[in-house]
Design a protein around this motif. Structure first.
Motif, PDB file in Angstrom:
ATOM      1  N   UNK A  91       4.782  -6.823 -26.100  1.00 59.77           N
ATOM      2  CA  UNK A  91       3.547  -6.090 -25.189  1.00 59.77           C
ATOM      3  C   UNK A  91       4.323  -5.794 -23.891  1.00 59.77           C
ATOM      4  N   UNK A  92       4.391  -3.912 -23.507  1.00 61.39           N
ATOM      5  CA  UNK A  92       4.637  -3.461 -22.720  1.00 61.39           C
ATOM      6  C   UNK A  92       3.319  -2.989 -21.890  1.00 61.39           C
ATOM      7  N   UNK A  93       3.803  -3.941 -20.145  1.00 62.50           N
ATOM      8  CA  UNK A  93       2.637  -3.542 -19.686  1.00 62.50           C
ATOM      9  C   UNK A  93       3.739  -3.156 -18.403  1.00 62.50           C
ATOM     10  N   UNK A  94       2.397  -2.518 -17.792  1.00 62.12           N
ATOM     11  CA  UNK A  94       2.763  -1.737 -15.889  1.00 62.12           C
ATOM     12  C   UNK A  94       1.005  -1.675 -15.163  1.00 62.12           C
ATOM     13  N   UNK A  95       1.441  -2.458 -13.994  1.00 63.07           N
ATOM     14  CA  UNK A  95       0.919  -2.496 -13.451  1.00 63.07           C
ATOM     15  C   UNK A  95       1.065  -2.214 -11.664  1.00 63.07           C
ATOM     16  N   UNK A  96       0.321  -1.308 -11.239  1.00 65.87           N
ATOM     17  CA  UNK A  96       0.558  -1.241  -9.939  1.00 65.87           C
ATOM     18  C   UNK A  96      -1.051  -1.678  -9.007  1.00 65.87           C
ATOM     19  N   UNK A  97      -0.590  -2.406  -8.359  1.00 67.68           N
ATOM     20  CA  UNK A  97      -1.456  -2.798  -7.150  1.00 67.68           C
ATOM     21  C   UNK A  97      -1.343  -3.021  -5.973  1.00 67.68           C
ATOM     22  N   UNK A  98      -2.749  -2.561  -5.168  1.00 70.40           N
ATOM     23  CA  UNK A  98      -2.620  -2.301  -3.699  1.00 70.40           C
ATOM     24  C   UNK A  98      -3.558  -3.408  -2.585  1.00 70.40           C
ATOM     25  N   UNK A  99      -2.276  -3.870  -1.801  1.00 73.86           N
ATOM     26  CA  UNK A  99      -3.578  -5.219  -1.468  1.00 73.86           C
ATOM     27  C   UNK A  99      -3.564  -5.027   0.088  1.00 73.86           C
ATOM     28  N   UNK A 100      -5.069  -5.686   0.547  1.00 70.82           N
ATOM     29  CA  UNK A 100      -5.224  -6.047   2.084  1.00 70.82           C
ATOM     30  C   UNK A 100      -5.672  -7.749   1.969  1.00 70.82           C
ATOM     31  N   UNK A 101      -4.465  -8.176   2.753  1.00 67.74           N
ATOM     32  CA  UNK A 101      -5.065  -9.299   3.218  1.00 67.74           C
ATOM     33  C   UNK A 101      -5.309  -9.237   4.193  1.00 67.74           C
ATOM     34  N   UNK A 102      -6.598 -10.214   5.211  1.00 70.62           N
ATOM     35  CA  UNK A 102      -7.790  -9.975   5.888  1.00 70.62           C
ATOM     36  C   UNK A 102      -7.160 -11.345   7.196  1.00 70.62           C
ATOM     37  N   UNK A 103      -5.994 -11.024   7.706  1.00 66.58           N
ATOM     38  CA  UNK A 103      -5.543 -11.343   9.277  1.00 66.58           C
ATOM     39  C   UNK A 103      -6.440 -11.036  10.092  1.00 66.58           C
ATOM     40  N   UNK A 104      -5.964 -11.811  10.885  1.00 63.82           N
ATOM     41  CA  UNK A 104      -6.377 -10.965  12.329  1.00 63.82           C
ATOM     42  C   UNK A 104      -6.006  -9.618  12.530  1.00 63.82           C
ATOM     43  N   UNK A 105      -4.175  -9.708  11.964  1.00 67.53           N
ATOM     44  CA  UNK A 105      -4.099  -7.605  11.840  1.00 67.53           C
ATOM     45  C   UNK A 105      -3.753  -8.056  10.592  1.00 67.53           C
TER      46      UNK A 105
END
Length: 705
Positions: A91-105
């Motif tokens: 199994x050849x798997x590729x993922x690209x993830x964009x994340x925003x963490x909900x901190x004060x900033x």
């Protein structure tokens, strides 16, 4: 009887599968073979039907052989049904993830994961029974499997203190780890990490169950004994590097695990027949005992001769590198569990007429759970014990109504209370920082999690006119929901997790489905509608390192989906027009309101052409809007088609297919909780063309005078 298919296509894509069965009224033997790189996790079921599960991801190559056999006596008192299988998969798997963490900033992250996993599994399973009379049954179900894997991946990640504007997906990571010292992304960088991972391991599993039942007049006595054994040997090598540091890190871990479980259950179903109702009383008792050992020997190889060794060499020389063990991140744990369960079930069936059935079901379960863990890590050598009583009731009511006009109504009301005990490991005081930029803390005696589930469903069927409608509503409430409280250090990029419980998580979901023919005579036109609604209130702990107390983050999410399909099916012609939309609305005090849409619409059409050729095509547009990262707001127009023709008087079929003609296939997903939102791209099988030939063969038994 059987069939065989061979096919070859562009980019060396291939498929070859075969099913063959020889049978008599009291026996059969079947052989299945499957080798392909275009069908994902598809497989042959034991009856020879080709199953293609929805939702295949990655690029998968499969080689599989199965032998299935069944044998029973002419009186059908005993039956042996067993299966032997061998399966190898890549199994050849590729993922690209964009994340925003909900901190004060807010913290904005990019993550790339490129994985190649090779595994092989050998398995045996059986379902064997002995039924000498209508009063007595005996079943035995053994299962043994051996699994070996070779898993390699490269992951790169980076956290930034400002929102990014990338010219293409993955540009920020390429720039940082590509050696660009003048990269604009370095100016807003908090932390980065690249990991070259190599993992190998094998696993042996054996389990079996013996069960039996004996009928005494209208009552029934049943019992079962089962056992489970599992032994794992895992090892891994991680080579880390960071943009902020010139010192690379090499980490080797040896992680053996072993566990077993055995349990027994006995129950008695006692029936009482009254003039107005039938009452079933079902007392039950169960006993379960289990043991699990888990170890990790973590080695720091930085600056040593062993840092240049491969995974196999490190594993073969474990004794010689024992002086590099990091005891603060190495451990050995042993866990014991004993569970006694007593339950009482009451089922009431109200006597009425043949067209109205009403039943009430009630069950209450008492569980006494005893746990013990012995844990050793560095200066920690401790034993923790826990004993708790759990009570889990459930009630339900069923109403089934039918009449002579083929009209059916079904109502269901259900309620259930379930408890979940937190892992006893959480009560052990330790700190683990074996993975760079990640810390896990423990040492908290947490209460149980309680889940309340209440549901209602209604179904209406008109068999004669083929009209079907069903709807359901489900409510779930979690008390003391287990969570991982997160603390993020904005100056170093280190994330610290510790277990905790939180209140206020609940969910309300509903669905409705309707199906009906659009023409009364032939019923060739069919309309299908499916609606889903969901509201979820997420609560979790999230704070930055500068905050002394844990802050509660709350996110409210509403999602709705609608699927509408109109289909025409008559003789050799088929036409399906479909439209699907998924809406995700999320709001919180920590971020601006988010509205994301996924929608698709298209046509499936099949028809006969000249010279006995049949044609089938799929035209569908997939679109996304409202994603925070604009790279995920895309449109893909997907075109598939195939041509088929039966040859050799129907004994064989020649097929030509083209998948993803415009090379636009991709997969995107959106996820949100109280700590962060994530938008992810994963790879799928892309464009190919293939020619295949399927041959059907059968041989009738020869009769003699």
């Amino acid at each position: 009887m059987g069939n065989a298919t061979v096919g070859y296509g562009t980019d060396h894509h291939h498929e070859a599968r075969m099913f063959a069965m020889r049978f008599t009224p009291n026996s059969h033997i079947a052989m299945v073979g499957n080798s392909n790189d275009v069908r994902g996790d598809s497989y042959y079921s034991s009856d020879g039907n080709w199953q293609e599960p929805y939702g295949n991801t990655a690029e998968v190559t499969t080689h599989e052989v199965k032998v299935d056999g069944m044998l029973r006596d002419e009186d059908k008192k005993w039956k042996l049904s067993d299966q032997l299988s061998l399966k190898a998969q890549k199994r050849d798997y590729l993922s690209k993830t964009s994340t925003t963490m909900f901190l004060g900033d807010d913290v904005y992250s990019r993550y790339l994961f490129n994985n190649t996993n090779k595994n092989i599994k050998l398995g045996f399973s059986g379902t064997n029974s002995y039924t000498p009379s209508k009063q007595f049954t005996l079943d035995f179900t053994p299962k043994v499997s051996y699994y070996h894997y070779d898993n390699n991946y490269t992951s790169t990640s980076a956290d930034f203190n400002r929102q990014l504007t990338e010219r293409y997906m993955g540009e920020a990571l390429d720039s940082l780890f590509g050696g660009n010292l003048e990269s604009e992304y370095r100016k807003i960088l908090i932390s980065s990490l690249k990991n070259q991972y190599y993992g190998k391991g094998n696993e042996l599993t054996a389990e079996g169950k013996v069960s039996s039942s004996y009928r005494i007049r209208n009552d029934r006595l049943s019992w079962s004994l089962s056992g489970y054994y599992n032994n794992k040997k895992n090892r891994s090598l991680n080579n880390y590097e960071r943009v902020e540091s010139a010192n690379d890190m090499a980490r080797f871990s040896d992680m053996p695990q072993r566990n077993y479980r055995y349990e027994g259950n006995i129950g008695y179903d006692y029936s009482l027949d009254f003039p107005a109702l039938i009452l079933y009383i079902s007392p039950q008792y169960g006993f379960k005992q289990s043991y699990a050992s888990d170890s990790r020997w973590h080695h720091i190889l930085d600056g040593t001769e062993a840092s240049a060794w491969g995974l196999d060499q490190l594993y073969s020389n474990r004794d010689s590198i024992s002086r590099y063990i990091d005891y603060s991140n190495s451990y050995r744990s042993q866990t014991w569990n004993k569970t006694n369960t007593m339950a009482l079930g009451l089922n009431t069936y109200l006597k009425g007429n043949d067209y109205l059935n009403i039943s009430f079901d009630g069950n209450i379960e008492f569980r006494n759970v005893y746990d013990k863990i012995h844990y050793n890590r560095a200066q920690t050598d401790t034993t923790v014990r826990r004993s708790r009583w759990l009570v889990e009731p459930s009630v339900s009511m069923h109403i089934n109504s039918m009449n002579r006009e083929s009209l059916e109504y079904h109502w269901r009301l259900n309620y259930k209370l379930q408890h979940q005990l937190p892992s006893l490991l959480y009560a052990v005081n330790y700190r683990d920082d074996a993975t760079p930029l990640l810390v896990r803390e423990s040492g908290y005696n947490l209460p149980n999690t309680h889940q309340h589930t209440a549901s209602f469903s209604y179904e209406r069927k008109i068999i004669k006119t083929q009209r079907f409608f069903n709807t359901s509503l489900t409510y779930r409430l979690w008390q003391n929901m287990l969570c991982q409280s997160m603390r993020y250090d904005m100056s170093t990029g280190v994330t610290t997790y510790r277990p905790n419980v939180i209140a206020g998580n609940w969910e309300l979901s509903g669905q409705a489905r309707y199906q009906m023919p659009l023409d009364k005579k032939r019923k060739a036109w069919k309309l299908t509608s499916q609606t889903n609604l969901n509201y979820r209130n997420f609560r979790d702990y999230l704070n930055s390192a500068s905050t002394t107390t844990s802050l509660v983050s709350s996110v409210r999410r509403f999602s709705a989906s609608e699927s509408l399909q109109v289909g025409y099916y008559h003789k050799y012609y088929s036409l399906t027009v479909s439209a699907n939309v998924f809406y995700n609305h999320s709001e919180s005090d920590r971020f601006a309101t988010l509205n994301a849409f996924d929608f698709n619409y298209g046509v499936n059409y099949g028809m006969p052409l000249v010279w006995g050729i049949d044609f089938y095509t799929t035209l569908k547009m997939y679109s996304r809007r409202g994603y925070s990262d604009d790279k995920y707001n895309t449109d893909q127009f997907i075109v598939n088609f195939n041509l088929g023709k039966d040859i050799f008087k129907g004994k064989a079929r020649l097929k030509f297919e083209v998948f993803d003609l415009l090379n636009k296939m991709s997969n995107y997903s959106y996820n949100i909780n109280a700590q962060m939102q994530q938008e992810t791209y994963t790879n799928l099988l892309r464009r190919y063309a293939m020619v295949s030939l399927t041959y059907r063969f059968s041989q009738k038994k020869k009769h003699t005078k």
